[in-house]
Every structure is written in C-alpha cells, then in structure tokens.
Design a protein around this motif. Structure first.
Motif, PDB file in Angstrom:
ATOM      1  N   ASP A 142       0.828  -1.212   0.000  1.00 47.17           N
ATOM      2  CA  ASP A 142       0.000   0.000   0.000  1.00 47.17           C
ATOM      3  C   ASP A 142       0.862   1.263   0.000  1.00 47.17           C
ATOM      4  O   ASP A 142       0.615   2.195  -0.770  1.00 47.17           O
ATOM      5  N   GLU A 167       2.525   1.766  -3.232  1.00 42.88           N
ATOM      6  CA  GLU A 167       1.591   2.231  -4.251  1.00 42.88           C
ATOM      7  C   GLU A 167       1.284   3.711  -4.089  1.00 42.88           C
ATOM      8  O   GLU A 167       1.172   4.449  -5.080  1.00 42.88           O
ATOM      9  N   LYS A 221       3.866   5.685  -5.669  1.00 43.25           N
ATOM     10  CA  LYS A 221       4.006   5.448  -7.115  1.00 43.25           C
ATOM     11  C   LYS A 221       5.298   4.690  -7.425  1.00 43.25           C
ATOM     12  O   LYS A 221       6.034   5.034  -8.347  1.00 43.25           O
ATOM     13  N   PRO A 253       5.566  -0.907 -10.162  1.00 44.03           N
ATOM     14  CA  PRO A 253       4.368  -1.759 -10.034  1.00 44.03           C
ATOM     15  C   PRO A 253       4.697  -3.238  -9.844  1.00 44.03           C
ATOM     16  O   PRO A 253       3.931  -3.969  -9.212  1.00 44.03           O
ATOM     17  N   ILE A 255       5.336  -3.684  -6.168  1.00 47.16           N
ATOM     18  CA  ILE A 255       4.058  -3.638  -5.450  1.00 47.16           C
ATOM     19  C   ILE A 255       3.334  -4.975  -5.576  1.00 47.16           C
ATOM     20  O   ILE A 255       2.863  -5.546  -4.588  1.00 47.16           O
ATOM     21  N   ARG A 256       3.297  -5.485  -6.809  1.00 47.56           N
ATOM     22  CA  ARG A 256       2.601  -6.748  -7.064  1.00 47.56           C
ATOM     23  C   ARG A 256       3.255  -7.894  -6.301  1.00 47.56           C
ATOM     24  O   ARG A 256       2.576  -8.792  -5.790  1.00 47.56           O
TER      25      ARG A 256
END
Length: 590
Positions: A15, A18, A21, A24, A27-28
C-alpha cells in the motif's frame, strides 16, 4: 507472529509503495506474497523455526523470504518502518475508503495535508474535497458513508482472523500441566461473523501457574490485569483476551454465562426464578429467592454460593435443571430458542458432514490459482459427490472472464478430465454477471447448455435501491437462472451491502425456483444469519458454497455451515446436502 499479521505487514508495504508510485512489479510482489501467506495452511512461524527454505514457495524470493523471517523473529520489518517515515501509515486507511484509492490518498496528503480519517471527515463535511481532481459531490458523500462504515466495524475482527489468532494461544495454554479444561466462550463460540474480544474459560488443579503462563504468552503486547482467577491481555494484533479460571462445580454455568448472548442468559434466569431457583455464573441454586432479585441475576451483596447447588458443572445439567434441553451455542441469540427448547422443538441443525458438494469455485480459466483437474482432486479428497465449476463471465474483465468461445474451449478440457474421474460429477457452470439493467452476461444459447447458472452482481453497487432491486428481479426471472450468489455484495469490515429490497428478491427467488447462496468465504458470509432466517421462513432453498479461488479455500465450508446453524438451518433447507441423484433432480439436470 501469525500468518494473518505477516500478511497484513506485507500488504501495508504494498500500500505504501503504491501511494509513493513505486515500481508496479515490486508492489505486485508484496501483494502476491501477502495473499500467499494469508492463504497458507501452516503457520509461517513454524516453518521459520524449522529453518525451512521459504523460497520454495511461488512468489517468495530471497528478499521476500528474509522479510517474512524478520517479521516472525522480530515482529518488525525495516522496509515498512522506512516507508512509514516517508509516507504516513494512516493513509492506508484512507486509500481503502470507497472512491479513494492510492492516487487520491496521495493527492489529499500532498495538496491538502490530510493524513488521517478524522481530518478527511472534517474536510468532507466542510465541502473541501469538491474541486480536488477526482472528487465531486457524489464521491464526497461516498467518502463520508465509508468513514461511517469504518467506524462501525473498527476494533471488530472477522471470525477467521480470530481463529488464526486464538488457536496458537489455546495450543500454548494447553501445555500447562495444571490446566484441566479450556474453552473459548463469548460471541466467538456462538460463531458470530465478527468478534470484539475473546473470553477464555479455564478449569485448573492450581490457578496460579495457569494465569502466569497466560500473561507470559509471547503474542502478548501488554497485560492489562492479572489476578488470582482473572486476567486480561492485549495481543500484538490488538485483540483483547480475557481469562477466567472457575471451579469444576461451576464450569457449565460459567460457560453458559460467558458464551451469552446476554438476552439468552436473561431468559434462562427468568425461567430459573419461575421455578424457585437462582441461576448465575456460579451454578443453579435452590433457596428463598428474594422478590427484588432481577432476571439479570443481580445479587447486590448476597452470597453467590447461598442455598443448595442443584446444577452447575455441566451445561446440559444446567439447562435440564430449568426444564430445557441443551441449546447449541450458535442458537443462543434470543430468537425463540428457549421457547423451542421448552417445547422440545429445537431443529436438528446442519452439520459439516452433511455437505455433499460445493457449488461455487474458480480455476485458472479465470482468476483461480488451480487447474480444473486440481480442483476436482481437491473435491474428491473432501469426499464430495459433485461440484460446480463457476469461472467468471466476460464482464468481469479483470478476472479473465469467459466469453462463449472460451467457455466452449473449457468444456472440451472438462470432457477430457471427466473421463479420468468417473467417481465425481463435475457440473458445468459459470458465475454470470448480472448487468446494470438486469440482463445476463452470456448468450441464451450458451446458458441453456450449462448444468447450473449462477448469477451475481459485481458492478454498479451504487445504483439506487429501486433500480438495484429491479436489476436483480429481472435476472431471477430468466428461465435459465438457478442460483443467486452472494446476494448482498458485502465484504465484512470493508464494503457495506449494496441497497436493495431483499424481501422482494427472496419472494421472487421462491416464485422462480431460484436458490440463494450462502457464500461461506469468511470475508463475505453472504447471506448473513438474519437474512437466512427470512429465507428459511419463506421456504427459499439455500446452497452453501466456498467461492474457492484455490484448492485450499474449499476448507472454508465450515464457516458457511456455522452461519447456517445460526439461522437454524437443517439438511432439509440446504440443497447441496442432497445425494447426487436427488440433487440433479432438484435442478432438473440430466
């Protein structure tokens, strides 16, 4: 540290990344690891203690493995602390409110200095959010509604969360030589969908060692009270746990008292008073009961042991002493169970072993994690006679939902698999989206070829109640529809049910011979107990399904059965208790 706590920490990392920014893919990776840990059957702490190689698991690389080890061994994660210095951790709650998300949470923080839910509420009430990119009157109202829902459920633990947190404590306590018996009471024992705290009731040959072990449990964050026979601790998860040590002659009475509900207990006490008895957590006593003693069991300064004890050591004998038969804990909600017990009319409640098949699950054809064959093998391992494969339809694009072409391809694979497993019936099905105006997300030609048509709402939760009701009614009147899945769309502690007329929908389901689903996933438990009671009273058939997205999720069925028991459901109320032949006849499947 338990799996649920590890998963929460990893999710918080994702979180915060994310909101920043960040990459990604990174984050995944944390989100996938959090999901894996949350779903994994064995405690990570045991694997870490055994020196297991965590990189053997999918999605767990060297760095993620070390993060899990750090959380287990130190209850902290350096990356989480580092991120928390850069981004307020309180933004995580904000980003999870309806209509916010990480992008808007970052915007609120950077442009308006809003870091907490409380600050956001003030801003929304003052109309400050209108004008911020992405916010208008509707989204501002949605934020306020989301904050209200959050407040209502703050401090409440889902039943499955409580299970994970309390099981290791019970296991730890049972290693105490002086402990003779230990039960978890309260709303947990009644299997309510959420619990605020936990009540432990112990019987011991010697109280002091039991209390000492309790307050020394490694999962304790702070000790709030420690007495001779009562203690209270708060776990690192913020779950509060009370321990009471009671003598054997009072154990049954105390277990009834601390299981509750309060309203059920009041009924029992009134009944005792009518028979010249006094019922309390200490037992059932015969004495001259004073007129001023209330049904709530208040004694002022009276001796709780006064009089001759006639019952108390066992729950059944307590009920028997006031001319009742034993009432199952799930039923103790003052919904007529005392009267039914007195009349000998308590139902024979559904048991987990009564379930003969699971009617909602997903495979790798949409958003499931296991293949069709793996799900079939898992159903066989659980002794099922049949199961329905219900991957998503195409409207739910994020799940890789199936259109007519892909559905036909899936059927060809099913034919090959069925030939290898003649001992179980695979029902060809699909979880078909109900579109905004009530149409179904699959052509009629394809619907007619399915064994079971399961329909559900996955979008436009914000429709006005009348439109939402009409949407569902339109779908239920389609002649191909068999089951309405997770009817209210709620996610416990996260998303409120969408607004519609459930009574009208249930009447329509009955008229059109459509069953309603009790979704057993502990994040949903949809329908809830009061809704199931209404369905039972109307004579609407129920099915219980796990909505499994991996093979291990099939084990969630017991949550659905427990919810059904709270609604007094029996085998006769639940269609997937039927043997295969009768089940196929009930749904007119050839």
């Amino acid at each position: 540290m338990e799996n649920i706590e590890i998963a929460k920490a990893l999710s918080q990392v994702a979180d915060l990344l994310e909101i920043q920014k960040s990459n990604p893919f990174r984050i995944r990776a944390y989100r996938n690891a959090a999901r894996f840990v949350a779903d994994y059957a064995s405690p990570m702490r045991k694997l870490v203690a055994e020196g297991a190689d965590l990189t053997q698991f999918p999605g767990i690389g060297k760095d993620m493995s070390q993060s899990i080890r750090d959380l287990v061994e130190t209850r902290s994660l350096a990356l989480l602390e580092e991120l928390s210095h850069k981004v307020p951790r309180s933004l995580i709650l904000i980003m999870r409110l309806p209509g916010v998300g990480p992008k808007k949470a970052r915007l609120l923080w950077q442009e308006k200095g809003i870091e907490t839910v409380e600050q956001l509420e003030v801003a929304a009430k003052q109309g400050i959010l209108i004008g911020i990119p992405g916010f208008g009157e509707k989204s501002q109202a949605k934020v306020l509604a989301g904050i209200k829902h959050l407040r209502q459920h703050r401090g409440r633990f889902k039943l499955s969360e409580a299970d994970q947190l309390i099981a290791p404590l019970v296991e730890y306590m049972q290693e105490t030589p002086e402990l003779l018996r230990l039960e978890v009471a309260g709303s947990y024992r009644r299997r309510r969908e959420t619990v605020g705290d936990i009540d432990l009731l112990a019987m011991a040959s010697e109280a002091a060692p039991v209390m000492t072990r309790f307050i020394e449990y490694p999962g304790v964050a702070r000790v709030e009270m420690s007495g001779e026979t009562r203690g209270r601790v708060v776990l690192h998860s913020e779950l509060e746990v009370d321990l009471r040590i009671v003598p054997p002659k009072s154990y049954g009475a105390a277990l009834i008292y601390f299981t509750g509900s309060k309203e059920h207990n009041i009924k029992l006490r009134r009944r005792a008073l009518e028979r010249g008895l006094r019922l309390s957590e200490y037992g059932v006593f015969r004495e001259d009961v004073r007129e001023e003693e209330s049904a709530a069991g208040e004694h002022s300064d009276a001796d709780p042991w006064a009089g001759r004890q006639v019952a108390g050591g066992d729950e059944s004998e307590v009920y028997s002493s006031i001319d009742l038969v034993f009432v199952e804990p799930e039923m103790r909600e003052d919904r007529g169970e005392v009267e039914a017990s007195a009349a000998g009319a308590l139902p024979d409640l559904l048991e987990h072993g009564d379930i003969r098949g699971d009617l909602q699950m997903h495979s790798t054809w949409s958003d499931g994690k296991n293949s069709i064959e793996e799900m079939m093998q898992a159903c066989l391992a659980r002794g099922y006679e049949y199961f329905a494969l219900t991957d998503h339809s195409k409207a739910l694009a994020m799940t890789g939902g199936l259109d007519a072409k892909r559905l036909q391809e899936q059927w060809r694979e099913i034919e090959e698999i069925e030939a290898r497993y003649p001992q179980i019936r695979l029902l060809r099905s699909l979880e078909v989206d109900i579109l905004a105006e009530g149409g179904l997300d699959l052509e009629d030609e394809m619907l007619q070829q399915l064994d079971l048509v399961v329909v559900s709402v996955h979008s436009r939760f914000d429709l006005p109640a009348r439109r939402q009701t009409d949407r569902i009614l339109n779908a239920l009147q389609h002649p191909a529809v068999d089951i309405l899945a997770h009817p209210t769309g709620r996610i416990i502690n996260r998303r409120a049910p969408f607004e519609f007329d459930l009574d009208e929908v249930l009447h329509c389901a009955k008229e059109n011979r459509v069953a309603v689903e009790l979704n057993a996933h502990p994040e949903r438990l949809d329908l809830k107990d009061s809704h199931l009671i209404l369905a039972r009273e109307l004579g609407v058939p129920v099915v219980i399904s796990t909505d499994a997205h991996r093979a291990g999720h099939l084990d969630l069925m017991h949550y659905g059965v427990e919810q059904a028991r709270r609604a007094w459901l029996t085998k006769e109320n639940v269609l997937n208790t039927l043997p295969l032949k009768q089940f196929l006849e009930a749904f007119q499947i050839s």
